[in-house]
Design a protein around this motif. Structure first.
Motif, short mmCIF file in Angstrom:
data_model
loop_
_atom_site.label_atom_id
_atom_site.label_comp_id
_atom_site.label_asym_id
_atom_site.label_seq_id
_atom_site.Cartn_x
_atom_site.Cartn_y
_atom_site.Cartn_z
N ASP A 50 21.22 32.45 138.38
CA ASP A 50 20.36 34.16 139.00
C ASP A 50 20.44 34.72 137.39
O ASP A 50 19.45 34.97 137.30
N PHE A 51 21.60 34.76 136.96
CA PHE A 51 21.42 35.14 135.27
C PHE A 51 23.41 34.93 134.63
O PHE A 51 23.89 34.08 134.95
N ARG A 75 10.53 26.90 131.77
CA ARG A 75 11.66 26.34 133.04
C ARG A 75 12.69 27.71 132.80
O ARG A 75 13.43 27.89 134.18
N THR A 76 13.00 28.47 131.85
CA THR A 76 14.10 28.73 131.55
C THR A 76 14.00 30.50 131.15
O THR A 76 14.55 31.29 131.18
N CYS A 77 12.48 30.64 131.03
CA CYS A 77 12.03 32.38 130.67
C CYS A 77 12.36 33.57 131.42
O CYS A 77 12.66 34.60 130.92
N ASP A 78 12.52 33.22 132.57
CA ASP A 78 12.74 34.44 133.88
C ASP A 78 14.64 34.61 134.25
O ASP A 78 14.49 35.26 135.03
N ILE A 79 14.85 33.33 133.60
CA ILE A 79 15.91 34.30 133.29
C ILE A 79 16.63 35.23 133.26
O ILE A 79 17.04 35.06 131.52
N PRO A 80 17.70 36.12 133.53
CA PRO A 80 18.07 37.15 132.44
C PRO A 80 18.88 36.90 132.01
O PRO A 80 20.15 36.41 132.27
N LEU A 81 19.20 37.35 130.95
CA LEU A 81 20.36 37.21 130.06
C LEU A 81 20.95 38.19 129.39
O LEU A 81 20.13 38.97 129.07
N GLU A 99 13.67 40.89 122.46
CA GLU A 99 13.22 40.11 121.77
C GLU A 99 13.82 39.38 123.49
O GLU A 99 13.72 38.12 123.77
N GLY A 100 13.80 40.03 124.35
CA GLY A 100 13.88 40.10 125.64
C GLY A 100 15.29 39.99 126.15
O GLY A 100 15.33 39.57 127.32
N ALA A 101 16.06 40.15 125.72
CA ALA A 101 17.23 40.82 127.04
C ALA A 101 17.77 41.09 127.70
O ALA A 101 16.30 42.40 127.55
N ALA A 120 22.01 46.63 139.77
CA ALA A 120 20.04 46.20 140.09
C ALA A 120 20.18 45.21 139.87
O ALA A 120 19.60 43.89 140.72
N LEU A 121 20.44 44.39 138.77
CA LEU A 121 20.02 43.62 139.15
C LEU A 121 21.27 42.22 140.15
O LEU A 121 20.65 40.82 140.63
N ILE A 122 21.95 42.63 140.35
CA ILE A 122 23.10 41.69 141.36
C ILE A 122 22.29 42.08 142.73
O ILE A 122 22.24 40.79 143.17
#
Lengths: 132, 149
Positions: A50-51, A75-81, A99-101, A120-122
């Motif tokens: 999920d993240f 496949r992984t671009c939508d996983i929040p890091l 860069e997308g973090a 909020a992400l959780i």
């Protein structure tokens, strides 16, 4: 059940991040751990999460390159890091967000800082599992 | 003491306090009150290179007993459950965290920095004179941070 991947070359840091996440509301989550970016990518090939919380400064494949690899794959671009690093500062934080973090946190993290940054992400990811 | 060294000591003191108190809930005291700064024969020391914006080194040295106390508190386990690998990893991660906070305090916000990976080093008593040295007590346990930046 939330699936969370913690990436850090220090087992102490991974344990500490996990404990902070549990206090911040992620108790009962399925925690996976990797010691560097390459190990993280190997784990993600087996199962999505999920993240991700990842350190920047790691051997083999560092956090910045892990972020680039994740964002370059459909496949992984939508996983929040979420970057958790000792080497963060305002200038580099802006670069990482560009860069997308999802967020950048300075070590040592605390449960209140985690809740403020990714609470909020959780909740959103828990809701997607129907556990909220 | 030169102004650079004074600023470095203030940055180290703040970084150590923030790191130790947040990670292991041990109170930091800078007043050693005459206590010996002898690290003992079983001291442990980690070293970390500052790569950018200018080269430097940060070190964390402490008697093994201090490293054990910190590790016990961090992992919430008994001393007999601790391994040497855990103690070394705690020492390195603590130095990594302290170093980042020191750099953030001594550099302007717009200045990025790059740190090397922390590693354990031998010869804990090889504390060269060119280092700024700051000593602390964490719940009465000695620890020393050295900086050459």
């Amino acid at each position: 059940m939330l699936k969370i991947l913690i990436v850090d070359d220090s087992s102490t840091a991974r344990m500490f991040i996990r404990r902070c996440l549990e206090i911040a509301g992620c108790q009962g989550a399925d925690f996976k751990e990797a010691g560097n970016g390459k190990e993280a990518l190997d784990l993600l090939r087996e199962a999505p999460v999920d993240f991700i919380l990842a350190d920047l400064n790691m051997p083999v494949l560092d956090g910045r390159n892990l972020l680039k690899r994740l964002k370059s794959s459909p496949r992984t671009c939508d996983i929040p890091l979420v970057v958790v690093s000792s080497a963060s500062n305002p200038a580099s934080d802006v670069e990482l967000i560009a860069e997308g973090a999802y967020a950048v946190l300075s070590k040592p993290i605390t449960p209140p800082a985690l809740i403020a940054s990714i609470g909020a992400l959780i909740k959103k990811q828990e809701a997607s599992h129907g556990t909220a | 003491m030169e102004q650079h060294d004074v600023n470095m000591c203030l940055a180290i003191k703040a970084a150590v306090t923030e790191s130790i108190e947040n990670m292991v809930f041990m109170a930091i005291d800078t007043d050693l009150d005459g206590l010996s700064e002898d690290l003992g024969s079983d001291a442990v020391m980690a070293s970390l290179r500052v790569l950018e914006p200018r080269p430097g080194v940060l070190r964390l040295a402490m008697p093994r007993s201090t490293a054990v106390e910190i590790s016990k508190n961090l992992y919430s386990i008994a001393e007999n459950e601790l391994t040497d690998a855990m103690i070394q990893d705690v020492t390195c991660e603590l130095l990594n965290t302290i170093s980042g906070r020191v750099m953030k305090r001594i550099l302007p916000a717009e200045c990025t920095f790059h740190l090397g990976l922390p590693e354990m080093v031998d010869k804990p008593h090889d504390l060269q004179g060119a280092f700024v040295q700051c000593s602390f007590l964490a719940d009465g346990n000695l620890l020393i941070v050295l900086a050459q930046i």
